[in-house]
Design an enzyme around this catalytic site. Structure first.
Site, PDB file in Angstrom:
ATOM      1  N   ILE A 158      33.733  39.220  22.132  1.00  0.00           N
ATOM      2  CA  ILE A 158      33.460  38.106  22.632  1.00  0.00           C
ATOM      3  C   ILE A 158      32.097  37.588  22.364  1.00  0.00           C
ATOM      4  O   ILE A 158      31.754  36.626  21.735  1.00  0.00           O
ATOM      5  CB  ILE A 158      33.553  37.726  24.130  1.00  0.00           C
ATOM      6  CG1 ILE A 158      35.261  38.121  24.336  1.00  0.00           C
ATOM      7  CG2 ILE A 158      33.284  36.538  24.473  1.00  0.00           C
ATOM      8  CD1 ILE A 158      35.599  38.152  25.837  1.00  0.00           C
ATOM      9  N   CYS A 205      28.945  41.396  28.825  1.00  0.00           N
ATOM     10  CA  CYS A 205      28.915  42.977  29.151  1.00  0.00           C
ATOM     11  C   CYS A 205      29.880  43.405  30.192  1.00  0.00           C
ATOM     12  O   CYS A 205      30.373  42.517  31.103  1.00  0.00           O
ATOM     13  CB  CYS A 205      27.681  43.469  29.304  1.00  0.00           C
ATOM     14  SG  CYS A 205      26.718  42.598  30.925  1.00  0.00           S
ATOM     15  N   PRO A 206      30.405  44.630  29.978  1.00  0.00           N
ATOM     16  CA  PRO A 206      31.424  45.188  31.146  1.00  0.00           C
ATOM     17  C   PRO A 206      30.617  45.438  32.629  1.00  0.00           C
ATOM     18  O   PRO A 206      29.175  45.141  32.489  1.00  0.00           O
ATOM     19  CB  PRO A 206      31.883  46.424  30.599  1.00  0.00           C
ATOM     20  CG  PRO A 206      30.721  46.768  29.636  1.00  0.00           C
ATOM     21  CD  PRO A 206      30.082  45.536  29.258  1.00  0.00           C
ATOM     22  N   ARG A 234      31.967  38.730  34.007  1.00  0.00           N
ATOM     23  CA  ARG A 234      32.477  38.974  35.329  1.00  0.00           C
ATOM     24  C   ARG A 234      31.484  38.403  36.674  1.00  0.00           C
ATOM     25  O   ARG A 234      30.312  38.512  36.357  1.00  0.00           O
ATOM     26  CB  ARG A 234      32.357  40.638  35.405  1.00  0.00           C
ATOM     27  CG  ARG A 234      33.640  41.193  34.734  1.00  0.00           C
ATOM     28  CD  ARG A 234      34.937  41.131  35.146  1.00  0.00           C
ATOM     29  NE  ARG A 234      36.090  41.759  34.322  1.00  0.00           N
ATOM     30  CZ  ARG A 234      36.630  41.188  33.483  1.00  0.00           C
ATOM     31  NH1 ARG A 234      36.511  39.862  33.191  1.00  0.00           N
ATOM     32  NH2 ARG A 234      37.570  41.565  32.706  1.00  0.00           N
ATOM     33  N   ASP A 258      31.802  30.535  34.395  1.00  0.00           N
ATOM     34  CA  ASP A 258      33.240  30.429  34.451  1.00  0.00           C
ATOM     35  C   ASP A 258      33.978  31.543  35.651  1.00  0.00           C
ATOM     36  O   ASP A 258      35.172  31.540  35.875  1.00  0.00           O
ATOM     37  CB  ASP A 258      33.882  30.611  33.123  1.00  0.00           C
ATOM     38  CG  ASP A 258      35.718  30.405  33.168  1.00  0.00           C
ATOM     39  OD1 ASP A 258      35.722  29.412  33.652  1.00  0.00           O
ATOM     40  OD2 ASP A 258      36.230  31.440  32.741  1.00  0.00           O
ATOM     41  N   GLU A 263      36.725  35.139  44.041  1.00  0.00           N
ATOM     42  CA  GLU A 263      37.572  34.141  43.429  1.00  0.00           C
ATOM     43  C   GLU A 263      39.198  33.965  43.949  1.00  0.00           C
ATOM     44  O   GLU A 263      39.808  34.886  44.024  1.00  0.00           O
ATOM     45  CB  GLU A 263      38.016  34.246  42.009  1.00  0.00           C
ATOM     46  CG  GLU A 263      36.494  34.236  41.234  1.00  0.00           C
ATOM     47  CD  GLU A 263      36.806  34.761  39.798  1.00  0.00           C
ATOM     48  OE1 GLU A 263      35.936  34.562  38.948  1.00  0.00           O
ATOM     49  OE2 GLU A 263      37.779  35.462  39.322  1.00  0.00           O
ATOM     50  N   HIS A 282      37.368  29.997  36.464  1.00  0.00           N
ATOM     51  CA  HIS A 282      37.976  31.325  35.666  1.00  0.00           C
ATOM     52  C   HIS A 282      39.086  30.695  34.607  1.00  0.00           C
ATOM     53  O   HIS A 282      40.265  31.239  34.333  1.00  0.00           O
ATOM     54  CB  HIS A 282      38.438  32.212  36.440  1.00  0.00           C
ATOM     55  CG  HIS A 282      38.431  33.430  35.930  1.00  0.00           C
ATOM     56  ND1 HIS A 282      38.188  34.507  36.839  1.00  0.00           N
ATOM     57  CD2 HIS A 282      38.768  33.924  34.725  1.00  0.00           C
ATOM     58  CE1 HIS A 282      38.347  35.901  36.048  1.00  0.00           C
ATOM     59  NE2 HIS A 282      38.513  35.398  34.761  1.00  0.00           N
TER      60      HIS A 282
END
Length: 317
Positions: A158, A205-206, A234, A258, A263, A282
């Site tokens: 991404i 990033c994770p 995230r 987003d 959530e 999201h």
């Protein structure tokens, strides 16, 4: 083969075809499942497919027939993978089904902040252009992206797509990743340079112990006053209270998000009342095309498992 889909609505609210999954067994689909409904609904299932339904150790212990969990997403923190492994249940996820869609949403958020097209369109439809003494007007500052610096935290599938779009806009691109590799047109830099040099910072990033709340009061204080934060990664990458405070105090210029830490968000989430903040629910992953790829990849994972050739298996950390 008994297949139960516990929360199919988000992936397929009716505009996709479940046929790739239907051909693999007897399928029962629930749009949504509450925690207390899971065991009864999945009691006879050998295969369970989920998006965000939580499968805890307690729940998994009550599903003795279960052999396989297919996560219809990339993130799998809703699954107790260690408990699944203990019970001999294979868990898979899906990667790289929507980099183009997420990159597109990243720039939708950015353009919303720098061009305010919706704000100006609403103004026109409210009659402000019709009554204007001038041939044009603008209600907010407008910013040109060419020549600005895009700083990327993370440069995977991404992040790389975002970098390509930024370059097409004439932006300078710098990036930080834990294990840097040379990339044409992108300057790899230390993390501090991302905070101090960037006009726009985009998170790709994770979520790890190192990156959790990487955007916080201290890192925000190092950013330019015109900086914009974008998060399509995230939610917990951002300390939301610190970001809201920075927006209220003009420490940075704006934020486009987003994802949030919880959530749906709670009504008292501080970002819901922060100025210069654009939030979408999201949806970066949710284009028709990305969801179609995702559904097919979910089926491909399951088909590989049924052949005895499981792929995209996730294991306990």
């Amino acid at each position: 083969m008994q297949i139960v889909i516990l929360d199919g609505y988000t992936l397929n609210p009716g505009d996709q075809d479940w046929e790739p999954v239907y051909k693999l067994g007897n399928v029962t689909i629930f749009d949504r499942s509450k925690t207390e409904e899971i065991v009864a609904r999945a009691a006879d299932a050998e295969i369970v497919l989920v998006n965000k339904v939580v499968l805890s150790a307690e729940t998994l212990a009550q599903l003795p027939q279960l052999k396989y969990i297919g996560v219809m997403a990339t993130g799998y923190n809703n699954i107790d993978v260690e408990a699944a492994h203990k019970h001999g249940v294979t868990v898979t996820n899906v990667k790289a089904y929507g980099p183009a869609s997420v990159a597109q949403q990243t720039f939708a958020l950015l353009l919303s902040l720098v061009n305010r097209a919706e704000t100006h369109s609403q103004s026109v439809f409210a009659g402000e252009w019709t009554s204007s003494p001038d041939f044009c007007y603008w209600k907010t500052p407008l910013t040109e992206l060419a020549g600005k610096t895009m700083g990327l935290i993370g440069l995977g599938d991404i992040g790389s797509q975002v970098a390509n779009i930024a370059l097409a806009f004439g932006m300078n691109v710098i990036a930080y990743r834990k294990h840097p590799v040379p990339v044409d047109g992108i300057e790899m830099v230390p993390l501090d340079d991302i905070f101090t040099r960037s006009d726009v910072i985009s998170l790709h990033c994770p979520l790890t112990d190192e990156t959790r709340e990487i955007i916080n009061r201290e890192s925000l204080s190092r950013m330019k006053s015109n900086a914009i934060i974008l998060n399509t990664g995230r939610g917990p990458l951002v300390n939301e209270a610190d970001l809201a405070e920075a927006l209220h105090n003009g420490v940075i210029a704006g934020a486009g998000l987003d994802v949030l830490s919880t959530e749906p968000p709670k009504a008292d989430n501080p970002l819901l009342s922060a100025p210069n903040c654009v939030i979408t629910p999201h949806v970066a992953w949710a284009t028709f095309e990305a969801r179609k790829r995702l559904l097919q990849m979910v089926a491909d994972n399951l088909e590989a498992f049924l052949r005895g050739e499981a792929k995209n298996v996730v294991t306990p950390m």
